[in-house]
Design an enzyme around this catalytic site. Structure first.
Site, PDB file in Angstrom:
ATOM      1  N   ARG A 216     -27.806  35.796 -41.256  1.00  0.00           N
ATOM      2  CA  ARG A 216     -28.648  35.645 -42.437  1.00  0.00           C
ATOM      3  C   ARG A 216     -27.877  36.162 -43.640  1.00  0.00           C
ATOM      4  NH1 ARG A 216     -31.776  37.925 -38.315  1.00  0.00           N
ATOM      5  NH2 ARG A 216     -33.527  36.636 -37.611  1.00  0.00           N
TER       6      ARG A 216
ATOM      7  N   LYS B  11     -33.556  41.596 -38.607  1.00  0.00           N
ATOM      8  CA  LYS B  11     -34.948  41.897 -38.938  1.00  0.00           C
ATOM      9  C   LYS B  11     -35.468  43.017 -38.042  1.00  0.00           C
ATOM     10  CE  LYS B  11     -36.277  37.356 -40.730  1.00  0.00           C
ATOM     11  NZ  LYS B  11     -37.189  36.199 -40.581  1.00  0.00           N
TER      12      LYS B  11
ATOM     13  N   HIS C 181     -29.437  29.388 -45.564  1.00  0.00           N
ATOM     14  CA  HIS C 181     -30.080  28.952 -44.322  1.00  0.00           C
ATOM     15  C   HIS C 181     -29.492  27.640 -43.816  1.00  0.00           C
ATOM     16  CE1 HIS C 181     -32.699  32.159 -43.665  1.00  0.00           C
ATOM     17  NE2 HIS C 181     -33.815  31.508 -43.388  1.00  0.00           N
TER      18      HIS C 181
ATOM     19  N   TYR D 110     -34.218  24.007 -32.861  1.00  0.00           N
ATOM     20  CA  TYR D 110     -32.900  23.412 -33.037  1.00  0.00           C
ATOM     21  C   TYR D 110     -32.613  22.356 -31.980  1.00  0.00           C
ATOM     22  CZ  TYR D 110     -32.193  27.207 -36.301  1.00  0.00           C
ATOM     23  OH  TYR D 110     -32.334  28.069 -37.357  1.00  0.00           O
TER      24      TYR D 110
END
Length: 302
Positions: free
Chosen positions: A146, A174, A247, A282
């Site tokens: 990220r 995160k 992203h 994905y």
């Protein structure tokens, strides 16, 4: 009359539930459309409404409106009928079993390998800022990190990864969850060039030492907003004429791995997803790609 029941409900959510004026106005618009639909079918009393009318209303909305808009109106109708049932204005809630249309699953917008290559090659690697930009881009695509994770890296994090390649680069994701990702040769080369030829020059612009890996031209840690601008500039210079974000590179990292035969669980670990269900989106991208290849290449697929 159904109008009276709607009026009572709007008063209830405004006075007793204390909903905001804009929310009440949205309910009013949704229910006005619903009442007009019912009246056109001869339904005047809230107690006369059945699940058939509610389902027909949803089908009619679905033809002309986005799924998100239809879903919101179904909630308005369901809540209204629940109120009417609780107040004794109707024998039950005919909308209780009527579901809004399923939200369309948004697939990540993966770049092609050629587009990524052009973006990676866009920065001028003879320039200190260009070297910094190249390090940023190679890190994002090479690790699937990220943008916040990359901008949060310190110099020590990377020098350790370069000195001990088998240990990988440690990223803080995160919820404070740490993971190690391999540092590929392209990212490693870009980082070494940046650390030797660029970062010392950028760091000299600051009045005090900043431990951040990626620095701006004032010698301070590069922000996420600045990183976003770097990526957009590189995409424009590469002639990629669609929206490209941090992203986009992360999505492309995952998609290209799966296209190359990587295991879904491995990709999950690399991305730092808590659940494999998040990573499974994905696979839909990859299936679409396989379908295109099959249609173009198989003699009996056309």
């Amino acid at each position: 009359m159904i109008d009276d029941a709607v009026g009572d409900y709007l008063n209830h959510i405004r006075a007793e539930r204390g909903l905001a004026a804009n929310t009440v106005a949205a309910y009013r618009r949704d229910l006005a459309r619903y009442v007009a639909f019912l009246r056109a079918r001869g339904v005047e009393e809230v107690g006369e409404v059945t699940a058939v009318e509610v389902s027909e209303f949803v089908r009619e909305l679905s033809v002309a409106q986005a799924r998100s808009s239809v879903a919101r109106q179904v909630v308005s109708v369901r809540n209204f009928h629940q109120f009417a049932a609780e107040e004794g204005l109707a024998p039950g809630n005919p909308a209780a079993e009527v579901s809004p249309p399923k939200q369309e699953q948004r697939l990540p917008k993966a770049l092609t390998v050629d587009e990524v290559t052009r973006i990676m090659e866009a920065p001028d690697r003879t320039d200190v800022v260009g070297l910094r930009d190249a390090a940023l881009l190679e890190l994002l695509y090479g690790t699937g990190a990220r943008v916040s994770e990359v901008c949060g890296l310190d110099v020590d994090d990377v020098t350790t990864a370069l000195a001990e390649p088998d240990a990988g680069l440690r990223l803080l994701g995160k919820g404070g969850k740490e993971r190690a990702v391999p540092l590929g040769s392209y990212a490693a080369d870009a980082l070494e060039a940046y650390l030797v030829r660029s970062r010392p020059v950028l760091a000299a612009s600051a009045s005090k030492h900043d431990p951040g890996l990626l620095l701006n031209q004032r010698g301070r840690r590069l922000s996420r907003q600045s990183a976003w601008a770097v990526i957009q500039r590189a995409a424009a210079d590469a002639g990629v004429d669609r929206e490209v974000s941090p992203h986009s590179l992360r999505h492309s990292f995952a998609t290209h791995l799966l296209d190359g035969g990587a295991d879904l669980r491995v990709v999950q670990e690399l991305l730092g997803h808590a659940s494999v269900a998040t990573t499974q989106i994905y696979t839909l991208v990859t299936i679409d790609h396989l379908r295109e290849v099959h249609a173009a290449a198989h003699p009996r697929a056309r």
